[in-house]
Motif scaffolding. Structure first.
Motif, PDB file in Angstrom:
ATOM      1  N   PHE A 168      43.356  37.257  49.874  1.00 43.93           N
ATOM      2  CA  PHE A 168      42.036  36.861  49.390  1.00 43.93           C
ATOM      3  C   PHE A 168      42.052  35.775  48.321  1.00 43.93           C
ATOM      4  N   THR A 169      43.218  35.511  47.745  1.00 47.34           N
ATOM      5  CA  THR A 169      43.339  34.441  46.756  1.00 47.34           C
ATOM      6  C   THR A 169      44.480  33.532  47.185  1.00 47.34           C
ATOM      7  N   THR A 170      44.153  32.357  47.671  1.00 49.55           N
ATOM      8  CA  THR A 170      45.166  31.440  48.183  1.00 49.55           C
ATOM      9  C   THR A 170      45.727  30.577  47.065  1.00 49.55           C
ATOM     10  N   ASP A 171      46.868  29.926  47.351  1.00 54.03           N
ATOM     11  CA  ASP A 171      47.458  29.012  46.372  1.00 54.03           C
ATOM     12  C   ASP A 171      46.472  27.896  46.020  1.00 54.03           C
ATOM     13  N   GLU A 172      45.794  27.380  47.020  1.00 52.20           N
ATOM     14  CA  GLU A 172      44.832  26.297  46.793  1.00 52.20           C
ATOM     15  C   GLU A 172      43.705  26.750  45.861  1.00 52.20           C
ATOM     16  N   ASP A 173      43.175  27.946  46.119  1.00 48.23           N
ATOM     17  CA  ASP A 173      42.082  28.451  45.295  1.00 48.23           C
ATOM     18  C   ASP A 173      42.562  28.742  43.871  1.00 48.23           C
ATOM     19  N   ALA A 174      43.790  29.249  43.749  1.00 44.51           N
ATOM     20  CA  ALA A 174      44.330  29.541  42.425  1.00 44.51           C
ATOM     21  C   ALA A 174      44.487  28.267  41.604  1.00 44.51           C
ATOM     22  N   GLU A 175      44.936  27.204  42.231  1.00 38.85           N
ATOM     23  CA  GLU A 175      45.087  25.942  41.500  1.00 38.85           C
ATOM     24  C   GLU A 175      43.729  25.359  41.128  1.00 38.85           C
ATOM     25  N   ARG A 176      42.745  25.534  41.973  1.00 39.25           N
ATOM     26  CA  ARG A 176      41.395  25.094  41.612  1.00 39.25           C
ATOM     27  C   ARG A 176      40.876  25.924  40.432  1.00 39.25           C
ATOM     28  N   PHE A 177      41.196  27.204  40.418  1.00 37.49           N
ATOM     29  CA  PHE A 177      40.835  28.074  39.296  1.00 37.49           C
ATOM     30  C   PHE A 177      41.486  27.550  38.018  1.00 37.49           C
ATOM     31  N   ARG A 178      42.743  27.137  38.117  1.00 40.38           N
ATOM     32  CA  ARG A 178      43.484  26.662  36.950  1.00 40.38           C
ATOM     33  C   ARG A 178      42.846  25.411  36.340  1.00 40.38           C
ATOM     34  N   ALA A 179      42.084  24.669  37.123  1.00 37.84           N
ATOM     35  CA  ALA A 179      41.496  23.411  36.653  1.00 37.84           C
ATOM     36  C   ALA A 179      40.302  23.607  35.734  1.00 37.84           C
ATOM     37  N   ARG A 180      39.878  24.845  35.521  1.00 38.92           N
ATOM     38  CA  ARG A 180      38.780  25.119  34.590  1.00 38.92           C
ATOM     39  C   ARG A 180      39.144  24.619  33.194  1.00 38.92           C
ATOM     40  N   PRO A 181      38.152  24.398  32.320  1.00 46.82           N
ATOM     41  CA  PRO A 181      38.451  23.806  31.013  1.00 46.82           C
ATOM     42  C   PRO A 181      39.196  24.716  30.038  1.00 46.82           C
ATOM     43  N   GLY A 182      39.066  26.045  30.193  1.00 49.38           N
ATOM     44  CA  GLY A 182      39.700  26.956  29.251  1.00 49.38           C
ATOM     45  C   GLY A 182      41.146  27.236  29.591  1.00 49.38           C
ATOM     46  N   PRO A 183      41.910  27.811  28.641  1.00 53.05           N
ATOM     47  CA  PRO A 183      43.308  28.176  28.901  1.00 53.05           C
ATOM     48  C   PRO A 183      43.402  29.178  30.047  1.00 53.05           C
ATOM     49  N   THR A 184      44.334  28.939  30.961  1.00 54.80           N
ATOM     50  CA  THR A 184      44.440  29.773  32.158  1.00 54.80           C
ATOM     51  C   THR A 184      45.893  30.103  32.459  1.00 54.80           C
ATOM     52  N   ASP A 185      46.171  31.395  32.624  1.00 57.21           N
ATOM     53  CA  ASP A 185      47.465  31.849  33.129  1.00 57.21           C
ATOM     54  C   ASP A 185      47.246  32.414  34.527  1.00 57.21           C
ATOM     55  N   ILE A 186      48.224  32.195  35.407  1.00 59.32           N
ATOM     56  CA  ILE A 186      48.173  32.766  36.748  1.00 59.32           C
ATOM     57  C   ILE A 186      49.468  33.511  36.991  1.00 59.32           C
ATOM     58  N   MET A 187      49.356  34.771  37.380  1.00 57.34           N
ATOM     59  CA  MET A 187      50.553  35.542  37.665  1.00 57.34           C
ATOM     60  C   MET A 187      50.329  36.389  38.912  1.00 57.34           C
ATOM     61  N   THR A 188      51.426  36.791  39.522  1.00 53.80           N
ATOM     62  CA  THR A 188      51.372  37.562  40.766  1.00 53.80           C
ATOM     63  C   THR A 188      52.118  38.874  40.598  1.00 53.80           C
TER      64      THR A 188
END
Length: 293
Positions: free
Chosen positions: A246-266
């Motif tokens: 339900f959460t693809t690599d492409e969508d996760a990277e788009r999420f990361r582009a938000r203005p605030g600090p963002t961590d992504i973990m699996t």
């Protein structure tokens, strides 16, 4: 504790926890003539707020909260658990955020983090955009604004809660529901599935069993939530389930582009319902967010 909380001991034993079970109580709040129900864990001011996914309820967090052992509130979203159903069937993130905002402001004004899974995660994003003071930081569990579209693409291949939401809504017995849930979530223990089903169903006067949530009339549209995400500046951690589609690599990277600090973990061994598949690991992530590690 009343009967609603009688299964917490079994969950604690399954997790290998030996600490005393904290006091838990249910509190109802009226918001715009609708009831919003929440579970309050502990007697101190809540440090965190938990928002569940679609077709779930506040008890989906039980194992995570037993592990964390801190004061929190876990809210039943509109149309779920013990909260009121909406006549218009609109359980999308924006109206959800409007419903939970006054509850959080009243019951958890000093909360350090909002944790939201799936629909709860999208609700947390909408809340962060609309009332940023209520969301100092967030943990978003296995969802981006594109995830409802991903679920629709999967169709009959969807598993877990998503598949159950699209399936039958009435049953002859609770054992029938437990069997269907076990088939949809084969990696979870039968005792965990049984607890979840007990909390997420009710028996009608005619003897039939039904889910304790309202069925969605339509899935949330992606773009309004991307727009909300684009104005959020609070730190966010996106936690992905390693086995979730339900959460693809492409969508996760788009999420990361938000203005605030963002961590992504699996969390590799988890599917979409990370809180059910890997409660100890998810609790560890949340604990580290709270301590800013």
């Amino acid at each position: 504790m009343d009967d609603e909380f009688g299964l917490l001991g079994e969950a604690a034993d399954e997790l290998g926890l030996r600490d005393p079970i904290p006091a838990v109580r249910r509190v109802d709040t009226t918001v715009d003539e609708h009831n919003v129900s929440a579970l309050v864990w502990g007697a101190s001011s809540p440090r965190a707020v938990f928002l569940h996914g679609g077709g779930q309820n506040a008890h989906t967090w039980d194992s995570v909260l037993l592990t964390l052992g801190i004061p929190v509130i876990a809210i039943d979203l509109p149309g779920h658990g013990h909260s009121s159903w909406r006549a218009d069937g609109d359980y999308t993130p924006a109206p959800n955020a409007r419903a939970v905002a006054p509850v959080i402001a009243k019951m958890a004004p000093d909360a350090e983090v909002i944790v939201g899974m799936s629909l709860g995660g999208l609700t947390a994003i909408s809340l962060a955009a609309a009332v940023p003071d209520l969301v100092p930081q967030a943990v978003i569990v296995d969802v981006t604004p594109e995830s409802p579209h991903r679920a629709a693409e999967l169709g009959q291949l969807a598993r877990g809660t998503v598949a159950l939401i699209e399936g039958p809504q009435e049953f002859d017995s609770i054992d029938e529901i437990i069997g269907l849930t076990a088939a949809a979530a084969p990696t979870r223990s039968l005792s965990s599935i049984r607890r979840g089903v007990i909390h997420n169903t009710r028996r009608r006067p005619d003897g039939r069993w039904v889910w304790r949530y309202g069925r969605f009339r339509e899935a949330p549209a992606a773009q309004p939530i991307w727009d909300s995400l684009a104005v959020t500046t609070a730190p966010m951690t996106l936690v992905r389930g390693g086995r979730s589609p339900f959460t693809t690599d492409e969508d996760a990277e788009r999420f990361r582009a938000r203005p605030g600090p963002t961590d992504i973990m699996t969390i590799e061994d988890a599917g979409h319902s990370v809180q059910s598949d890997a409660p100890l690991q998810l609790a560890d992530v949340i604990a580290r967010v709270l301590t800013h590690e």
